[in-house]
Design a protein around this motif. Structure first.
Motif: not given
Length: 404
Positions: A357, A364, A359
């Motif tokens: 994913k 995140e 940051k």
């Protein structure tokens, strides 16, 4: 014949559903009780609530029975009914419970569709003779019982006097849904009780965190052989902490289902380059639809962050660069080592890449649509691709389109 695996798994699912229903009930009671009240789970009953109002303390002993089959759990000859009654009679005797200051609640996610002995107690305020009638009906069932399942509870029931049983019956209450149980509405009620909709915050995230807090606290206390006791003060303190944590984040996310995307918008994106990138690795139609939705939701949210949050264009660029770097490592690895067909290699690159994913401004994202949608944006700009030969294929495709 023995129990099949599917029967075993269904039974396990039902048990788990029942336990989680208890967590819902605990959160509900904590959200509506006065601050000095105490709510426990799996102590003297499924849930026990000590409601303190001034100097008066009323204790509620609650049996929770949730059914995924939607079968009413407190029917006249149901084990749950007889077990609840005999457990309460035993509890009253062995723990010297002050019955006058106690309530006994049967809670379920299923509504009773017909006549029922315990259901008739709801008319007690109109006809006080109902208690004697219910006692007699229970006694008749006990005397004519042929069920081995009920036998241990009926034997226990017969140990108690009519006075004991009637005293309990006068304090039994039913808590059941009137139609079909809708957990979403139940959770919404708790959200309202906690005033979480008063601010523009991701209240479902807070609810999920509170739910997890109850579960994790129970597990931790039970490992130490301690009782799981909660107070409304603990819940509100946890709620405030979670709100403060969210306030410190540079951006506030919304759950995917709270970000609408129209059919027109989705249809419009079907010819986009990132969708073509998915076509050449033979992604299914349902996955393509989700990709389009993620792409549109990420676009909306990043625009909102730019307007309303402490997120700058440089944050977005740095975020997408981090995602691109992750894709590059995955792409190189699979292109060199993977011996599958090119389309399968591309699909594996795609699936593995989306697990990361990244940051944004050091945080995140909670939801995957932001990272997924950002990957699709990069694919749409031809900065990344999934198929091992994606650049050549896309170039040929665009050349053919241009020559038409």
């Amino acid at each position: 014949m023995g129990e099949s695996l599917s029967d075993y798994l269904y039974a396990a699912k039902g048990q788990m559903y029942g336990y989680l229903y208890q967590i819902d009930r605990v959160l509900y009671w904590l959200s509506v009780s006065s601050e000095n009240s105490i709510v426990s789970i799996e102590t003297d009953d499924d849930v026990v609530i000590r409601l303190q109002q001034g100097e008066n303390i009323t204790t509620i002993y609650e049996q929770d029975k949730a059914s995924i089959k939607k079968k009413y759990p407190f029917s006249n000859t149901n084990k749950n009914l007889w077990k609840s009654i005999t457990n309460w009679l035993t509890l009253i005797k062995t723990k010297n419970i002050d019955v006058a200051n106690s309530r006994f609640l049967l809670a379920t996610n299923v509504s009773c569709k017909g006549n029922n002995i315990i259901k008739s107690l709801s008319s007690a305020s109109v006809d006080n003779n109902i208690y004697n009638t219910v006692y007699q009906e229970l006694t008749d069932i006990a005397n004519n019982n042929k069920s081995k399942t009920l036998l241990p509870y009926i034997d226990k029931f017969k140990e108690y006097s009519k006075e004991d049983v009637v005293s309990l019956l006068k304090r039994i209450e039913l808590c059941e849904c009137h139609k079909n149980y809708d957990r979403q509405n139940f959770i919404e009620q708790i959200i309202q009780n906690l005033h979480l909709k008063d601010d523009e915050i991701p209240y479902y995230d807070i609810m999920n965190s509170l739910y997890g807090w109850i579960v994790n606290t129970c597990l931790s206390l039970w490992e130490k052989d301690s009782d799981s006791l909660f107070t409304p003060r603990m819940l509100w303190k946890k709620r405030d902490f979670l709100k403060q944590q969210i306030a410190l984040k540079p951006f506030i996310e919304q759950a995917a289902d709270l970000i609408p995307v129209t059919s027109y918008e989705q249809e419009k994106e079907k010819g986009s380059t990132f969708v073509k990138q998915l076509d050449i690795i033979e992604v299914g139609e349902d996955e393509k639809l989700k990709a389009i939705q993620d792409f549109l939701r990420a676009k909306q949210e990043k625009h909102k962050y730019a307007l309303n949050a402490n997120i700058t264009q440089s944050h977005i660029i740095a975020y997408e660069e981090g995602l691109k770097e992750n894709w590059q490592q995955v792409f190189w690895k699979h292109k060199r080592l993977n011996k599958n067909t090119p389309a399968d290699i591309g699909y594996e690159v795609y699936c593995e890449t989306l697990k990361y994913k990244g940051k944004l401004a050091g945080i995140e994202p909670t939801y995957s649509y932001l990272s997924n949608g950002s990957y699709h944006k990069l694919a749409n700009s031809l900065l990344i691709g999934w198929h091992p030969n994606w650049q050549n294929i896309i170039n040929k495709y665009e050349t053919n389109i241009g020559n038409r």
